[in-house]
Design a protein around this motif. Structure first.
Motif, mmCIF file in Angstrom:
data_model
loop_
_atom_site.group_PDB
_atom_site.id
_atom_site.type_symbol
_atom_site.label_atom_id
_atom_site.label_comp_id
_atom_site.label_asym_id
_atom_site.label_seq_id
_atom_site.Cartn_x
_atom_site.Cartn_y
_atom_site.Cartn_z
ATOM 1 N N ARG A 94 0.835 -1.206 0.000
ATOM 2 C CA ARG A 94 0.000 0.000 0.000
ATOM 3 C C ARG A 94 0.870 1.256 0.000
ATOM 4 O O ARG A 94 0.590 2.232 -0.711
ATOM 5 C CB ARG A 94 -0.918 -0.009 1.221
ATOM 6 C CG ARG A 94 -1.854 1.191 1.338
ATOM 7 C CD ARG A 94 -2.810 1.283 0.183
ATOM 8 N NE ARG A 94 -3.797 2.343 0.368
ATOM 9 C CZ ARG A 94 -4.372 3.021 -0.622
ATOM 10 N NH1 ARG A 94 -4.069 2.736 -1.890
ATOM 11 N NH2 ARG A 94 -5.252 3.960 -0.359
ATOM 12 N N SER A 95 1.957 1.235 0.779
ATOM 13 C CA SER A 95 2.845 2.398 0.809
ATOM 14 C C SER A 95 3.612 2.544 -0.504
ATOM 15 O O SER A 95 3.911 3.665 -0.928
ATOM 16 C CB SER A 95 3.810 2.311 1.997
ATOM 17 O OG SER A 95 4.548 1.106 1.978
ATOM 18 N N ILE A 96 3.929 1.428 -1.178
ATOM 19 C CA ILE A 96 4.536 1.512 -2.510
ATOM 20 C C ILE A 96 3.567 2.155 -3.489
ATOM 21 O O ILE A 96 3.941 3.013 -4.297
ATOM 22 C CB ILE A 96 4.949 0.108 -3.012
ATOM 23 C CG1 ILE A 96 6.162 -0.405 -2.239
ATOM 24 C CG2 ILE A 96 5.267 0.133 -4.517
ATOM 25 C CD1 ILE A 96 6.560 -1.823 -2.595
ATOM 26 N N GLU A 97 2.306 1.733 -3.418
ATOM 27 C CA GLU A 97 1.282 2.279 -4.300
ATOM 28 C C GLU A 97 1.124 3.783 -4.100
ATOM 29 O O GLU A 97 0.882 4.533 -5.059
ATOM 30 C CB GLU A 97 -0.052 1.574 -4.032
ATOM 31 C CG GLU A 97 -1.154 1.903 -5.019
ATOM 32 C CD GLU A 97 -2.422 1.115 -4.751
ATOM 33 O OE1 GLU A 97 -3.199 0.915 -5.689
ATOM 34 O OE2 GLU A 97 -2.633 0.685 -3.592
ATOM 35 N N LEU A 98 1.285 4.248 -2.863
ATOM 36 C CA LEU A 98 1.092 5.666 -2.548
ATOM 37 C C LEU A 98 2.365 6.499 -2.695
ATOM 38 O O LEU A 98 2.299 7.724 -2.731
ATOM 39 C CB LEU A 98 0.560 5.806 -1.120
ATOM 40 C CG LEU A 98 -0.846 5.260 -0.880
ATOM 41 C CD1 LEU A 98 -1.151 5.205 0.608
ATOM 42 C CD2 LEU A 98 -1.897 6.108 -1.602
ATOM 43 N N SER A 99 3.547 5.831 -2.755
ATOM 44 C CA SER A 99 4.806 6.582 -2.888
ATOM 45 C C SER A 99 5.660 5.908 -3.959
ATOM 46 O O SER A 99 5.406 6.036 -5.139
ATOM 47 C CB SER A 99 5.530 6.672 -1.544
ATOM 48 O OG SER A 99 5.764 5.381 -0.994
ATOM 49 N N ALA A 104 9.215 3.424 0.400
ATOM 50 C CA ALA A 104 8.417 2.534 1.240
ATOM 51 C C ALA A 104 9.290 1.468 1.895
ATOM 52 O O ALA A 104 9.155 1.170 3.090
ATOM 53 C CB ALA A 104 7.324 1.875 0.396
ATOM 54 N N THR A 105 10.208 0.894 1.117
ATOM 55 C CA THR A 105 11.079 -0.149 1.645
ATOM 56 C C THR A 105 11.981 0.390 2.747
ATOM 57 O O THR A 105 12.142 -0.225 3.809
ATOM 58 C CB THR A 105 11.946 -0.737 0.516
ATOM 59 O OG1 THR A 105 11.090 -1.278 -0.488
ATOM 60 C CG2 THR A 105 12.855 -1.834 1.044
ATOM 61 N N THR A 106 12.581 1.557 2.502
ATOM 62 C CA THR A 106 13.521 2.115 3.475
ATOM 63 C C THR A 106 12.816 2.489 4.772
ATOM 64 O O THR A 106 13.307 2.187 5.867
ATOM 65 C CB THR A 106 14.226 3.350 2.889
ATOM 66 O OG1 THR A 106 14.856 2.983 1.651
ATOM 67 C CG2 THR A 106 15.279 3.881 3.843
ATOM 68 N N LEU A 107 11.666 3.137 4.679
ATOM 69 C CA LEU A 107 10.946 3.524 5.893
ATOM 70 C C LEU A 107 10.450 2.312 6.665
ATOM 71 O O LEU A 107 10.374 2.338 7.894
ATOM 72 C CB LEU A 107 9.774 4.453 5.541
ATOM 73 C CG LEU A 107 10.167 5.884 5.159
ATOM 74 C CD1 LEU A 107 8.940 6.683 4.752
ATOM 75 C CD2 LEU A 107 10.888 6.588 6.311
#
Length: 306
Positions: A94-99, A104-107
């Motif tokens: 979901r965070s990949i989709e939004l960013s 997303a991976t690093t955070l």
């Protein structure tokens, strides 16, 4: 270093590389084939969980069935499935989709700070100086990725930041919570059942039988890679690596993922990563290295003896 430890390090790093390619494939499918994180995560976890569970039943039937004979192990596998496996995977995609995959991976890897704090509480000790410095580096890196150094303006949307942080929390749960069960029942049975339960719950929520996106050989290949290598291989290798070398070192060595993800994002997906982004990634990786050099994780030593 003994052979068991070397294999543990290799498995953990291989799992991280598989995850990096999986995240990049997910971003490609979101951007170019119209898939959604809701659909993708529900399908990949269910398919991968079904494959692993069937394989585990055929090879370790006694271990699989014994999981359901204890109320404690049933409760443990449900917690792992929902708050470790399903939440970790959904928040990640979901965070990949939004960013983007690199951010997303690093955070998500700021979750290693939570792992460190949990281990310190378990040992009833204060964090070591290297651990405190690692926390500072990780938080500074997250700050740069989220704001580019300007606290008055978020580079990420509120939703993207929220799901990145949920990913970090579930990553910590995933790294620590199932370890005792893995030692008792094995990596594949716990991983497979966790994926299957998590996937079924996500299917009930997101109803993936309503197929979305543009389908061709590229889409099918991407989904198969994410399911087989980015899910089955990555999770089994990572969890087996954690079993061999410990949760703290395992979560650190898998940090090859954000580095590989950043390279893939720039080279393959054309994501523009500026100086602040690269600085943030470098700080978070530095935090992982600091924790890797710390020799004070007595908890892992105690668990390994169990």
């Amino acid at each position: 270093m003994d052979r068991r430890k070397k294999i543990g390090y290799a498995l953990t790093m291989f799992g991280g590389i598989c995850w990096a390619f999986s995240g990049a494939c997910g971003q490609f499918l979101f951007q170019n084939r119209g898939l959604s994180s809701d659909w993708l995560v529900a399908v990949r976890l269910t398919l991968a969980g079904l494959i692993l569970t069937v394989y585990s039943l055929l090879r370790w039937r006694g271990n699989v069935l014994s999981i359901f004979r204890s109320a404690k192990s049933v409760a443990g596998i449900v917690v792992f499935a929902l708050f470790g496996m399903a939440m970790c995977q959904y928040s990640f995609f979901r965070s990949i989709e939004l960013s983007n995959a690199a951010t997303a991976t690093t955070l998500q890897y700021t979750g290693l700070v939570l792992v460190m704090l949990w281990l310190a509480l378990w040992d009833r000790r204060l964090p070591h100086r290297s651990e405190i410095l690692a926390v500072v580096c990780a938080m500074a890196g997250a700050f740069l990725l989220a704001t580019h150094g300007d606290p008055s303006q978020l580079v990420l949307s509120d939703k993207a930041l929220f799901w990145c942080m949920m990913g970090a929390i579930s990553f910590a749960v995933y790294s620590v919570q199932p370890r005792e069960m893995i030692v008792q029942y094995g990596t594949m049975p716990i991983t497979g059942i966790g994926m299957l339960i998590g996937g079924i719950v996500l299917c009930a929520v997101f109803k993936p039988w309503h197929v979305v996106g543009q389908w061709d050989i590229v889409t099918v290949s991407g989904l198969m890679y994410i399911t087989v290598f980015g899910t089955i291989c990555a999770f089994c290798c990572y969890l087996e690596g954690v079993r061999r070398i410990g949760a703290a070192k395992g979560s650190i060595l898998a940090a090859i993922e954000p580095v590989a993800s950043a390279v893939l994002s720039v080279v393959w997906l054309g994501v523009p990563l500026g100086g602040m982004d690269m600085s943030g990634i470098a700080l978070i990786v530095a935090a992982m290295v600091l924790l890797a050099k710390d020799k004070g994780h007595e908890t892992d030593k105690n668990i390994e003896k169990a």
